[in-house]
Design a protein around this motif. Structure first.
Motif, PDB file in Angstrom:
ATOM      1  N   ARG A 196      -1.977  -8.914 -18.112  1.00  0.00           N
ATOM      2  CA  ARG A 196      -1.967  -8.683 -16.650  1.00  0.00           C
ATOM      3  C   ARG A 196      -0.589  -8.881 -16.214  1.00  0.00           C
ATOM      4  NH1 ARG A 196      -2.187 -12.048 -12.228  1.00  0.00           N
ATOM      5  NH2 ARG A 196      -2.041 -13.868 -13.536  1.00  0.00           N
ATOM      6  N   GLY A 197      -0.129  -7.838 -15.423  1.00  0.00           N
ATOM      7  CA  GLY A 197       0.985  -8.173 -14.393  1.00  0.00           C
ATOM      8  C   GLY A 197       0.811  -8.756 -13.073  1.00  0.00           C
ATOM      9  N   ASN A 198       1.768  -9.169 -12.443  1.00  0.00           N
ATOM     10  CA  ASN A 198       1.758  -9.658 -11.091  1.00  0.00           C
ATOM     11  C   ASN A 198       1.078  -8.768 -10.105  1.00  0.00           C
ATOM     12  OD1 ASN A 198       4.437  -8.596 -11.320  1.00  0.00           O
ATOM     13  ND2 ASN A 198       4.691  -9.421  -9.249  1.00  0.00           N
ATOM     14  N   CYS A 199       1.229  -7.406 -10.318  1.00  0.00           N
ATOM     15  CA  CYS A 199       0.585  -6.549  -9.232  1.00  0.00           C
ATOM     16  C   CYS A 199      -0.712  -6.011  -9.842  1.00  0.00           C
ATOM     17  CB  CYS A 199       1.293  -5.284  -9.218  1.00  0.00           C
ATOM     18  SG  CYS A 199       3.099  -5.502  -8.416  1.00  0.00           S
ATOM     19  N   ASP A 200      -1.445  -6.513 -11.022  1.00  0.00           N
ATOM     20  CA  ASP A 200      -2.664  -6.033 -11.392  1.00  0.00           C
ATOM     21  C   ASP A 200      -3.545  -7.036 -10.846  1.00  0.00           C
ATOM     22  OD1 ASP A 200      -1.507  -3.989 -12.934  1.00  0.00           O
ATOM     23  OD2 ASP A 200      -1.289  -5.539 -14.618  1.00  0.00           O
TER      24      ASP A 200
ATOM     25  N   GLY B 285       1.786  -4.870 -18.591  1.00  0.00           N
ATOM     26  CA  GLY B 285       1.270  -5.214 -17.221  1.00  0.00           C
ATOM     27  C   GLY B 285       2.121  -4.207 -16.067  1.00  0.00           C
ATOM     28  N   ASP B 286       1.469  -4.538 -14.721  1.00  0.00           N
ATOM     29  CA  ASP B 286       1.972  -3.526 -13.668  1.00  0.00           C
ATOM     30  C   ASP B 286       1.430  -2.315 -13.975  1.00  0.00           C
ATOM     31  OD1 ASP B 286       2.286  -5.896 -12.257  1.00  0.00           O
ATOM     32  OD2 ASP B 286       4.762  -5.574 -12.196  1.00  0.00           O
ATOM     33  N   VAL B 287       0.078  -2.031 -14.168  1.00  0.00           N
ATOM     34  CA  VAL B 287      -0.229  -0.639 -14.255  1.00  0.00           C
ATOM     35  C   VAL B 287      -0.493   0.257 -13.325  1.00  0.00           C
ATOM     36  CG1 VAL B 287      -2.074   0.360 -15.569  1.00  0.00           C
ATOM     37  CG2 VAL B 287      -1.629  -1.982 -16.319  1.00  0.00           C
ATOM     38  N   LEU B 288      -1.321  -0.129 -12.350  1.00  0.00           N
ATOM     39  CA  LEU B 288      -1.582   0.630 -11.286  1.00  0.00           C
ATOM     40  C   LEU B 288      -1.122   0.792  -9.660  1.00  0.00           C
ATOM     41  CD1 LEU B 288      -5.627   0.867 -11.885  1.00  0.00           C
ATOM     42  CD2 LEU B 288      -3.779   2.167 -12.864  1.00  0.00           C
ATOM     43  N   TYR B 289      -0.695  -0.678  -9.608  1.00  0.00           N
ATOM     44  CA  TYR B 289      -0.332  -0.727  -8.153  1.00  0.00           C
ATOM     45  C   TYR B 289       1.310  -0.796  -8.161  1.00  0.00           C
ATOM     46  CZ  TYR B 289       0.339  -2.955  -3.495  1.00  0.00           C
ATOM     47  OH  TYR B 289       0.644  -3.362  -2.279  1.00  0.00           O
ATOM     48  N   HIS B 290       1.911  -0.364  -7.056  1.00  0.00           N
ATOM     49  CA  HIS B 290       3.327  -0.185  -7.101  1.00  0.00           C
ATOM     50  C   HIS B 290       4.043  -1.530  -6.538  1.00  0.00           C
ATOM     51  CE1 HIS B 290       3.743   0.029  -2.716  1.00  0.00           C
ATOM     52  NE2 HIS B 290       2.671   0.763  -2.754  1.00  0.00           N
ATOM     53  N   GLY B 291       3.198  -2.534  -5.774  1.00  0.00           N
ATOM     54  CA  GLY B 291       3.472  -3.782  -5.508  1.00  0.00           C
ATOM     55  C   GLY B 291       4.411  -3.463  -4.052  1.00  0.00           C
ATOM     56  N   PRO B 292       4.459  -4.738  -3.465  1.00  0.00           N
ATOM     57  CA  PRO B 292       5.219  -4.597  -1.837  1.00  0.00           C
ATOM     58  C   PRO B 292       6.541  -4.617  -1.937  1.00  0.00           C
ATOM     59  CG  PRO B 292       4.240  -6.735  -2.395  1.00  0.00           C
ATOM     60  CD  PRO B 292       3.681  -5.987  -3.494  1.00  0.00           C
ATOM     61  N   ARG B 293       7.271  -4.993  -3.102  1.00  0.00           N
ATOM     62  CA  ARG B 293       8.699  -4.767  -3.221  1.00  0.00           C
ATOM     63  C   ARG B 293       9.237  -3.779  -3.733  1.00  0.00           C
ATOM     64  NH1 ARG B 293       9.633 -10.506  -6.425  1.00  0.00           N
ATOM     65  NH2 ARG B 293       8.275  -9.236  -7.785  1.00  0.00           N
ATOM     66  N   ASN B 294       8.292  -2.713  -4.308  1.00  0.00           N
ATOM     67  CA  ASN B 294       8.786  -1.732  -5.036  1.00  0.00           C
ATOM     68  C   ASN B 294       8.724  -0.609  -4.127  1.00  0.00           C
ATOM     69  OD1 ASN B 294       9.638  -2.894  -7.500  1.00  0.00           O
ATOM     70  ND2 ASN B 294       7.179  -3.093  -7.887  1.00  0.00           N
ATOM     71  N   PRO B 295       9.616   0.578  -4.269  1.00  0.00           N
ATOM     72  CA  PRO B 295       9.397   1.686  -3.626  1.00  0.00           C
ATOM     73  C   PRO B 295       7.978   2.474  -4.065  1.00  0.00           C
ATOM     74  CG  PRO B 295      11.138   2.082  -5.170  1.00  0.00           C
ATOM     75  CD  PRO B 295      10.819   0.560  -5.087  1.00  0.00           C
ATOM     76  N   LEU B 296       7.643   3.222  -3.100  1.00  0.00           N
ATOM     77  CA  LEU B 296       6.492   4.191  -3.519  1.00  0.00           C
ATOM     78  C   LEU B 296       7.010   5.550  -4.200  1.00  0.00           C
ATOM     79  CD1 LEU B 296       3.448   4.447  -3.443  1.00  0.00           C
ATOM     80  CD2 LEU B 296       3.549   5.414  -1.293  1.00  0.00           C
ATOM     81  N   LYS B 297       6.662   5.715  -5.512  1.00  0.00           N
ATOM     82  CA  LYS B 297       7.176   7.038  -5.953  1.00  0.00           C
ATOM     83  C   LYS B 297       6.427   8.148  -5.487  1.00  0.00           C
ATOM     84  CE  LYS B 297       8.528   7.257 -10.063  1.00  0.00           C
ATOM     85  NZ  LYS B 297       8.980   7.593 -11.383  1.00  0.00           N
ATOM     86  N   LYS B 298       7.014   9.073  -5.438  1.00  0.00           N
ATOM     87  CA  LYS B 298       6.457  10.409  -4.935  1.00  0.00           C
ATOM     88  C   LYS B 298       5.327  10.959  -5.781  1.00  0.00           C
ATOM     89  CE  LYS B 298      10.464  12.425  -3.000  1.00  0.00           C
ATOM     90  NZ  LYS B 298      11.853  13.606  -3.095  1.00  0.00           N
ATOM     91  N   ASP B 299       5.312  10.508  -6.968  1.00  0.00           N
ATOM     92  CA  ASP B 299       4.262  10.905  -7.861  1.00  0.00           C
ATOM     93  C   ASP B 299       2.996   9.723  -7.894  1.00  0.00           C
ATOM     94  OD1 ASP B 299       5.600   9.154  -9.626  1.00  0.00           O
ATOM     95  OD2 ASP B 299       4.845   9.961 -11.220  1.00  0.00           O
TER      96      ASP B 299
END
Length: 182
Positions: free
Chosen positions: A70-74, A35-49
């Motif tokens: 499925r992850g909580n960000c999917d 899970g948590d494949v595509l979206y970074h989620g609102p609690r995580n930093p946005l990686k440069k890549d």
């Protein structure tokens, strides 16, 4: 059977490229995505890549070799792009006579277990911290860590199963971080 477990990609093609190189080296029959494949989620930093569309392009060619939950960000929008099922809250996999219960970790976790036999392997992601242990009950607990946003001072990591042995491996150099014989 050889299984490669990974979790919490969070839209990072750079991290996924490292994982796919490790997969080429280890040659698993199945890639197990927790899970948590595509979206970074609102609690995580946005990686440069951060490039979820690139992650889709990298994963879809492996569609016949991926088992995913499925992850909580999917979301359903993610499923529209991914060519393998990713919307199940859990799945069960049998390998070498052993039951692996797969989930992301936001619904079930080691403190809130689903009704599974105690000789199973409970596999989850979500916390971005590698975990590998055997409980007194006989239940094995595995979290491969995160390939893109590790926490707790840990390096990016994934897990590998072969010959009744689970190992957590450093994503960048493939070095063993933990081992458990089942």
């Amino acid at each position: 059977m050889k299984l490669l477990f990974f979790s919490d990609v969070h839209g990072s093609p750079e991290s996924l490229a490292l994982l796919l190189r490790q997969a080429e080296r280890l040659k698993p029959e199945l890639l197990v995505l927790l899970g948590d494949v595509l979206y970074h989620g609102p609690r995580n930093p946005l990686k440069k890549d951060y490039a979820p569309q690139r992650v889709v392009e990298m994963l879809n060619p492996y569609r016949e070799r991926i088992a995913a939950v499925r992850g909580n960000c999917d979301s359903e929008v993610d499923q529209m792009l991914l060519e393998f099922p990713v919307m199940a809250d859990y799945s069960t996999l049998f390998a070498d006579g052993r039951r692996f219960f797969l989930t992301h970790g936001h619904l079930w976790n080691p403190e809130k277990l689903p009704p599974i036999p105690m000789d199973s392997v409970f596999v989850f992601g979500h916390i971005h911290v590698p975990v590998l242990r055997k409980e007194e009950s006989g239940l094995a607990v595995l979290n491969p860590g995160s390939i893109s946003l590790p926490k707790g001072g840990n390096p990016p990591s994934f897990a590998f199963y072969e010959n009744q042995t689970l190992r957590i491996l450093n994503l960048e150099n493939g070095e063993e971080m933990a081992r458990l014989s089942l």
